[in-house]
Write an enzyme that holds these catalytic residues in place. Structure first.
Site: not given
Ligand code: PNW
Length: 492
Positions: A84, A129, A174, A317, A319, A386
């Site tokens: 990706r 992006h 995002e 995505n 996390y 992601e």
């Molecule tokens: C993503 N959250 O950003 C982005 O798509 C990437 O470019 C970035 O490098 C990666 O995750 C790591 O940060 C995020 O708050 C920003 O959950 C914030 C969050 C998740 C992903």
């Protein structure tokens, strides 16, 4: 214990695919060579360098513009099914407009796509992006509804130019981070800080732009090119801090509608449009502020229909998880703002930590999010675009391995126990790269990059071996060498 525990599945279903992700501005560098135009991150980091934790920027990043063949070798070593990546709008169209095309920009992406094809690695390509051409930001960026047409022209060019080589597209990465962090706050470029206003103008434009690009692909290009197209929506999953507290349960649902539903509801529900709770909350707040109209403008019927159903898969995505502790205004909320509009107090105090304050390790939240998506969006086909973990850059990255292992276990749980239709998984990220306002102080890569060495060597971390084995066997690795030595000692 007496709880009924189903055995942990370790094997991924037939056809499940694995890849890793990057984004143009975070890896390419070459910010002003070969005809590339300035983008909002170039402008932001050059005019306000102190906005980045370690004062780094994307001028060179990890120099993938010149080192892309090394990147492809790393991908080949990992054995990924797909890669990706994102296209830099300003590298292709320096002013953002179709009237000036940069041939070197097209050449670069053709060379990269050809190198991937040679290794049989399928590209999954994001059109946007976060790196908007500065010239379009000067017109107001995503707060300006005209951007729908500019994004259409850019997408049209990309489909036409690269569509024979790219069979999977992502329109936006995002939308929440774009609209809330960059327009409603100062967390991402251009950092307009138009809280409670610019963020909602942005979402209106972005959802329309997404829908127009989808229809263009669907009607004009799909018949000839036969690919698919989706959007990648980021979630922070919200849970009640006390699951038995009814009020918290309700507020967590509201928070999820504000976060994920803001962009998912218009596209993935039968009803379409913004989530009812969101419409109601923003209207109520706006009225209390003495405004004649809501800060969140609802779509008319034409646009509700036009936006509905415009994504072949639900790209997620994911996390981390936050907890909702009660009603009220979050102490960090600006006024007015998206966060204040939610009307809940939240906390990040959950699970284990990482190098990023916002990223807490809470795998069961991922399973809950996936089940919630199945229920709310009519059992969509889900593609994880992601998922990943940050540390400060160690080669023996046991924290990253255990994060991947535990989050992947939850995917298996929902596939086998809840029939959630997850078909692919993307790890963030191939190698350490420019982590936006965190610079290089937070590292998400499988490969370590020493940015003080002018050759920017990519050194495999232990997680490379973990992910490689996972992909080769389509099964969670059970190998002892992936367990943190201190934990191993405790088990013996
Ligand atoms: C993503 N959250 O950003 C982005 O798509 C990437 O470019 C970035 O490098 C990666 O995750 C790591 O940060 C995020 O708050 C920003 O959950 C914030 C969050 C998740 C992903």
């Amino acid at each position: 214990g007496c709880a009924r525990v189903s055995a942990q599945h370790t094997k991924f279903p037939e056809g499940f695919i694995f890849g890793v992700a990057t984004a143009a501005h975070q890896i390419e560098g070459a910010w002003n060579v070969s005809g590339k135009g300035e983008n909002v991150w170039d402008r932001f980091t050059h005019t306000q360098p102190e906005m980045v934790a370690d004062l780094t920027n994307g001028d060179v990043a990890v120099d993938s513009y010149n080192r892309y063949l090394e990147d492809v070798e790393a991908l080949e070593y990992l054995g990924v099914d797909f890669y990706r990546l994102s296209l830099s709008w300003a590298r292709i169209l320096p002013n953002g407009r179709i009237d000036e095309i940069n041939p070197d920009g097209l050449r670069y992406y053709h060379a990269l796509l050809d190198a991937l094809a040679e290794k049989n690695i399928k590209p999954l390509v994001t059109l946007f992006h976060w790196d908007l051409p500065q010239k379009l930001q000067d017109l107001g960026g995503w707060a300006n509804p005209e951007l729908v047409d500019y994004f259409y022209d850019y997408s049209d060019l990309c489909f036409r130019e690269f569509g024979d080589k790219i069979k999977s597209w992502i329109t936006f990465n995002e939308p929440y981070e774009i609209c809330e962090d960059a327009y409603g706050d100062i967390l991402k470029a251009p950092g307009l800080n138009s809280h409670g206003v610019g963020n909602y103008l942005c979402s209106n434009t972005l959802l329309k732009a997404h829908a127009e690009a989808y229809h263009l692909y669907d009607q004009i290009y799909r018949p000839k090119q036969g690919g698919n197209i989706m959007i990648s929506i980021n979630s922070i999953w919200y849970e009640p801090s006390d699951p038995n507290n009814e009020e918290q349960v309700t507020l967590a649902e509201t928070a999820n509608q504000f976060k994920f539903g803001w962009f998912a509801h218009p596209i993935f529900t039968e009803e379409g449009g913004y989530p009812a709770q969101m419409v109601e909350n923003v209207a109520r707040q706006s009225e209390m502020e003495g405004l004649a109209r809501s800060r969140l403008q609802q779509f008319n019927d034409y646009w509700i229909q036009r936006i509905k159903g415009t994504s072949d898969y639900l790209g997620i995505n994911h996390y981390t998880t936050f907890l909702v502790t009660g009603p009220g205004v979050d102490p960090t909320a600006k006024s007015p703002s998206w966060l204040k509009d939610i009307g809940a107090v939240t906390t990040m105090e959950v699970g284990g930590d990482s190098a990023s304050t916002w990223l807490r390790v809470y795998p069961s939240g991922f399973a809950n999010l996936l089940r919630w998506c199945k229920r709310n969006y009519n059992d969509p086909i889900i593609f994880i675009t992601e998922n990943g973990f940050s540390d400060r850059g160690t080669l023996e990255d046991y924290g990253r391995i255990s994060y991947y292992n535990d989050y992947l276990s939850e995917i298996l749980n929902v596939i086998y126990n809840d029939d959630v239709n997850v078909i692919g998984y993307t790890a963030w990220t191939l190698m350490d790269n420019f982590e936006w306002r965190a610079g290089f102080s937070e590292r998400f890569g499988f490969y370590y990059v020493n940015i003080t060495d002018p050759n920017l060597p990519r050194t495999p971390k232990l997680s490379v071996e973990y992910f490689k084995q996972l992909i080769a066997n389509r099964e969670l690795p059970q190998d002892d060498r992936f367990k943190e030595p201190s934990l191993k000692a405790r088990e013996d």
